[in-house]
Design an enzyme around this catalytic site. Structure first.
Site, PDB file in Angstrom:
ATOM      1  N   CYS B 123       8.549  -9.256 -13.378  1.00 40.85           N
ATOM      2  CA  CYS B 123       7.255  -9.002 -12.736  1.00 40.85           C
ATOM      3  C   CYS B 123       6.504  -7.832 -13.369  1.00 40.85           C
ATOM      4  O   CYS B 123       5.313  -7.659 -13.122  1.00 40.85           O
ATOM      5  CB  CYS B 123       7.453  -8.759 -11.241  1.00 40.85           C
ATOM      6  N   HIS B 263       1.304  -5.425  -8.686  1.00 41.00           N
ATOM      7  CA  HIS B 263       1.938  -6.754  -8.727  1.00 41.00           C
ATOM      8  C   HIS B 263       1.887  -7.315  -7.308  1.00 41.00           C
ATOM      9  O   HIS B 263       1.888  -6.558  -6.332  1.00 41.00           O
ATOM     10  CB  HIS B 263       3.384  -6.591  -9.214  1.00 41.00           C
ATOM     11  N   ASN B 293       3.284 -15.277  -5.651  1.00 40.31           N
ATOM     12  CA  ASN B 293       3.831 -14.352  -6.646  1.00 40.31           C
ATOM     13  C   ASN B 293       3.976 -15.093  -7.968  1.00 40.31           C
ATOM     14  O   ASN B 293       4.819 -15.980  -8.098  1.00 40.31           O
ATOM     15  CB  ASN B 293       5.186 -13.846  -6.122  1.00 40.31           C
TER      16      ASN B 293
END
Lengths: 73, 337
Positions: B123, B263, B293
């Site tokens: 990520c 993020h 996500n």
């Protein structure tokens, strides 16, 4: 309410409370996160990643012990 | 932790243009439940904040999204693909185990002999790619495409309560180039902590446990997140730690930050981040509800949107990412006048 009572009430809001305080709380990770956050709010503390050993946050008793240890520190 | 400051080299580095690419297919929470997700729509929203996400269609892969985002970034910069001196692609879901997804995208983009390679930082991938691109620019290699793209939907077990509802697919790209000193990318911090190598991972299909009938039967080709709460706390700590290191290094505080672009792992992490940073929640860019996500791509997609819709000249923008590995990173940008 003592620490265990408060922890038990938090868990009851989010999951099934085990029959005894020593038994594992059976929840998936997303709910366990909610329990951690609720404990932080209720006891005005911050749980760090290092605090999160497999034993802690496993049962009502272990969470209560962690809270008392954290508040005494 | 490593901190890179272009000003220390007497140089300036900027994001000259950005682009994103999302698949056409929308997957709602109701769609997921119809596929076997064992959560209700109410639970999914409460636990993740995600209402729908985009998933690729048959035959579509990470390099397809990466190529589209790269073209959009080059067009946004009013540049030409022929100018690009390197293609960096951050992903944990390449088209193939070998070669890199960057090489597949490279062919599609017609980049000649321009170097191209992947970066694997889960990520935090977009920030890692930005950091490497910045190093390239500082050594005279410019402009550079820093792309982040992930297709996590191919690795989702829709019956897993912990991960089924989280992930979407997408890509973001930035064309990184020389710029005025004191504007653009002021500083970037990166860190890794390998103690979390198995925190969020796909157990089989790599060299440790190659794919076989039994690994597929056991679902080991799908994402496992057994240490979810720890990842959650680590991600926030990583984002906060790298962000605060940059602010301190620059003599700034959270009050100076006009926008925090994190993020987008799930809504709860973003709320925690804002709470612990003690930053006005209105300054936190949330771009999760209709995308989920997207691993490496999430923060880039959110940054693209923030720059287009909210940024004003002189604004200080703090980009933060953290997740599996563990990895984390932060980038501090000053919007040019």
């Amino acid at each position: 309410m003592d620490t265990r009572d408060t922890v038990r009430a938090i868990v009851a809001e989010l999951a099934t409370v085990p029959d005894d305080d020593e038994s594992p709380i059976d929840v998936e990770s997303l709910v366990r996160i909610q329990i951690i956050e609720a404990v932080e709010d209720a006891f005005d503390l911050i749980v760090s990643a290092d605090d999160l050993t497999p034993e802690r946050f496993a049962s009502v008793a272990s969470i209560a012990a962690f809270v008392e240890e954290k508040n005494d520190a | 932790m490593k901190v890179l400051r272009p000003a220390d080299f007497g140089r300036g580095v900027r994001v000259r243009g950005m682009g994103v690419a999302l698949p056409e297919r929308r997957v709602t929470n109701a769609d997921l439940i119809a596929m076997g997700c064992p959560l209700s729509e109410e639970e999914i929203v409460k636990l993740t904040g995600v209402h729908e996400r985009r998933w690729v269609g048959p035959g579509e892969a990470t390099s397809d999204l990466a190529s589209r985002a790269a073209r959009a970034a080059v067009a946004d910069a009013k540049a030409e693909l022929g100018e690009v001196e390197r293609l960096i692609l951050a992903t944990v879901s390449p088209d193939y185990s070998s070669p890199s997804a960057a090489c597949v995208a490279h062919a599609r983009l017609g980049l000649g002999e321009t170097p191209a390679h992947d970066v694997t930082a889960s990520c935090s991938g977009f920030v890692y790619a930005l950091e490497i691109a910045t190093r390239c620019v500082l050594t005279g290699e410019a402009p550079v495409l820093a792309v982040a793209a992930d297709v996590r939907s191919r690795f989702v077990d829709v019956t897993d309560r912990s991960t089924a509802a989280l992930f979407g697919d997408g890509a973001a790209a930035a064309l990184v180039d020389e710029g005025p000193v004191g504007e653009g990318l002021l500083a970037i911090a990166l860190l890794a902590d390998g103690s979390g190598a198995h925190s969020v991972y796909v157990p089989a299909g790599g060299s440790r446990e190659p794919a076989s009938e039994s690994t597929v039967a056991e679902g080991k080709h799908t994402i496992r997140m057994d240490a979810g709460p720890k990842v959650y706390l680590k991600a926030v700590e990583g984002m906060l730690g790298t962000a605060e290191a940059l602010l301190e290094r620059e003599g700034l505080s959270w009050d100076d930050v006009a926008m925090l672009v994190p993020h987008q792992p799930n809504r709860r992490i973003l709320d925690r981040l804002a709470r612990l940073a003690k930053i006005d929640p209105a300054k936190v860019v949330i771009d999760l509800e209709d995308k989920g996500n997207m691993s490496a791509a999430s923060v880039g997609v959110a940054l693209d949107r923030a720059l287009r819709e909210r940024a004003r000249p002189g604004d200080l923008v703090l980009v933060v990412a953290g997740g599996a590995g563990y990895t984390a990173g932060a980038a501090l940008l000053r919007i040019g006048e």
